[in-house]
Design an enzyme around this catalytic site. Structure first.
Site, PDB file in Angstrom:
ATOM      1  N   HIS A 161       0.824  -1.224   0.000  1.00  0.00           N
ATOM      2  CA  HIS A 161       0.000   0.000   0.000  1.00  0.00           C
ATOM      3  C   HIS A 161       0.858   1.273   0.000  1.00  0.00           C
ATOM      4  CE1 HIS A 161       0.056  -0.438   4.678  1.00  0.00           C
ATOM      5  NE2 HIS A 161       1.075   0.299   4.269  1.00  0.00           N
TER       6      HIS A 161
ATOM      7  N   HIS B 243      -2.137   4.543   9.729  1.00  0.00           N
ATOM      8  CA  HIS B 243      -0.780   5.005  10.063  1.00  0.00           C
ATOM      9  C   HIS B 243      -0.881   6.303  10.879  1.00  0.00           C
ATOM     10  CE1 HIS B 243      -0.368   2.487   6.457  1.00  0.00           C
ATOM     11  NE2 HIS B 243       0.889   2.294   6.754  1.00  0.00           N
TER      12      HIS B 243
ATOM     13  N   HIS C 191      10.004  -4.268   4.153  1.00  0.00           N
ATOM     14  CA  HIS C 191      10.499  -2.897   4.138  1.00  0.00           C
ATOM     15  C   HIS C 191      10.777  -2.410   5.557  1.00  0.00           C
ATOM     16  CE1 HIS C 191       6.118  -2.125   4.576  1.00  0.00           C
ATOM     17  NE2 HIS C 191       6.288  -0.815   4.686  1.00  0.00           N
TER      18      HIS C 191
ATOM     19  N   GLU D 298       3.543  -5.638   8.716  1.00  0.00           N
ATOM     20  CA  GLU D 298       2.255  -5.377   8.050  1.00  0.00           C
ATOM     21  C   GLU D 298       1.707  -6.657   7.408  1.00  0.00           C
ATOM     22  OE1 GLU D 298       2.577  -0.623   6.909  1.00  0.00           O
ATOM     23  OE2 GLU D 298       3.028  -2.064   5.354  1.00  0.00           O
TER      24      GLU D 298
HETATM   25  C1  DHB Z   1       6.287   3.340   2.591  1.00  0.00           C
HETATM   26  C2  DHB Z   1       5.677   2.097   2.757  1.00  0.00           C
HETATM   27  C3  DHB Z   1       4.605   1.931   3.636  1.00  0.00           C
HETATM   28  O1  DHB Z   1       3.991   0.735   3.867  1.00  0.00           O
HETATM   29  C4  DHB Z   1       4.118   3.021   4.331  1.00  0.00           C
HETATM   30  O2  DHB Z   1       3.037   2.843   5.119  1.00  0.00           O
HETATM   31  C5  DHB Z   1       4.718   4.266   4.194  1.00  0.00           C
HETATM   32  C6  DHB Z   1       5.814   4.418   3.330  1.00  0.00           C
HETATM   33  C7  DHB Z   1       7.427   3.529   1.652  1.00  0.00           C
HETATM   34  O3  DHB Z   1       7.949   2.572   1.093  1.00  0.00           O
HETATM   35  O4  DHB Z   1       7.811   4.681   1.427  1.00  0.00           O
HETATM   36 FE    FE Z   2       2.480   0.949   5.633  1.00  0.00          FE
END
Ligand code: DHB
Ligand code: FE
Length: 279
Positions: free
Chosen positions: A12, A59, A193, A240
């Site tokens: 997302h 978030h 990530h 997540e």
């Molecule tokens: C990014 C990824 C995410 O899941 C998020 O909530 C905010 C930023 C990113 O890769 O920049």
């Molecule tokens: Fe996220």
């Protein structure tokens, strides 16, 4: 009767939404990612589900450290896009399905999942970016949406196992709803990530690809992944992916893979998308 017979699992990343909103999807950085989304968009356009249960995380937009529900369901008929600091995304508001949402609350709570009932909340990129990925730019979203929000921001988030069990209870609840509805469930967030700290920028393709394989091959193994393993293998935001287990649990055990794409990088994130259907 209502039935969940398909699931969409997708990252997302907010920058993906911004690329849609600012017409950058054909630029060299974004084009390969968005080309990978085309078959998924064609699939959902053909299938035309009536309702999406979108499992996502807020978030710190609707909720904050003042109030941290582990699992929350939106029962309203209307959800506005949240202002995440740049003004709300100029995407359509989300139309809810209060009848099915209240039915889910009743069934899940009586099944001993203590859901938080939400009458009003804005929805952030966690929910609106997956809609943009699947439907592109639109005047209206072509289906009703029940937001199911999961805490993966503040330790302790729920376990994968609990999420998987919740998904199974959602399947049972939907199948006991007396209207004829084709319901798709979205599991969103991930894949690997890390946005912060010493390992910021971490991506683990091997972990992600095994996760995609195991969604059909061995979801029980995914449900057993510990929080420590998510952090170690998929970075601090990889947690997540427990939300994908809710969507997986809501499908039949014998689900089949219809389509997948996996692209690195999308902002700081490995962007995965996979569609499963009941056999
Ligand atoms: C990014 C990824 C995410 O899941 C998020 O909530 C905010 C930023 C990113 O890769 O920049
Ligand atoms: Fe996220």
């Amino acid at each position: 009767m209502a039935k969940i017979s398909s699931a969409v699992f997708t990252s997302h990343v907010p920058a993906i939404g911004a690329a849609v909103d600012h017409h950058k999807t054909k630029e060299p950085y974004w084009a390969p990612l968005f080309e990978g989304y085309e078959p998924a968009k064609a699939w959902i356009k053909k299938r035309r589900p009536d309702v999406a249960i979108i499992v996502y995380n807020d978030h710190a937009s609707a909720f904050s450290l003042e109030l941290i529900p582990t699992f929350a369901i939106g029962v309203s008929d209307h959800f506005e896009p949240a202002d995440e600091g740049y003004g709300p995304r100029k995407v359509p508001a989300v139309e809810g399905h209060p009848e099915l949402a209240w039915h889910l609350c009743e069934s899940l709570i009586l099944d001993e999942f203590d859901m938080t009932i939400v009458n009003e909340m804005p929805v952030d990129h966690g929910l609106t970016v997956p809609l943009s990925i699947m439907f592109g730019e639109r005047e209206n979203w072509p289906l009703k949406v029940i937001p199911l929000c999961v805490n993966v921001i503040q330790y302790p988030p729920p376990t994968g196992n609990r999420c998987y069990a919740l998904g199974k209870a959602i399947r049972k609840a939907v199948s006991a709803f007396g209207q004829d509805l084709d319901v798709v469930i979205f599991g969103t967030g991930g894949m690997s990530h890390q946005l912060q700290g010493e390992r910021a920028g971490l991506i683990n393709e091997a972990f992600d690809k095994k996760f995609l394989d195991d969604l059909t091959r061995d979801p029980d193994a995914l449900a057993a992944i510990s929080h420590e393993k998510y952090i170690r293998e998929s970075g601090s935001e990889g947690i997540e992916m427990v939300m994908w287990l809710i969507a997986r649990g809501a499908l039949a055990e014998e689900a089949v893979e219809i389509y997948r794409s996996y692209h690195v990088p999308a902002s700081n994130t490995a962007a995965g998308l996979i569609i499963l259907e009941d056999r």
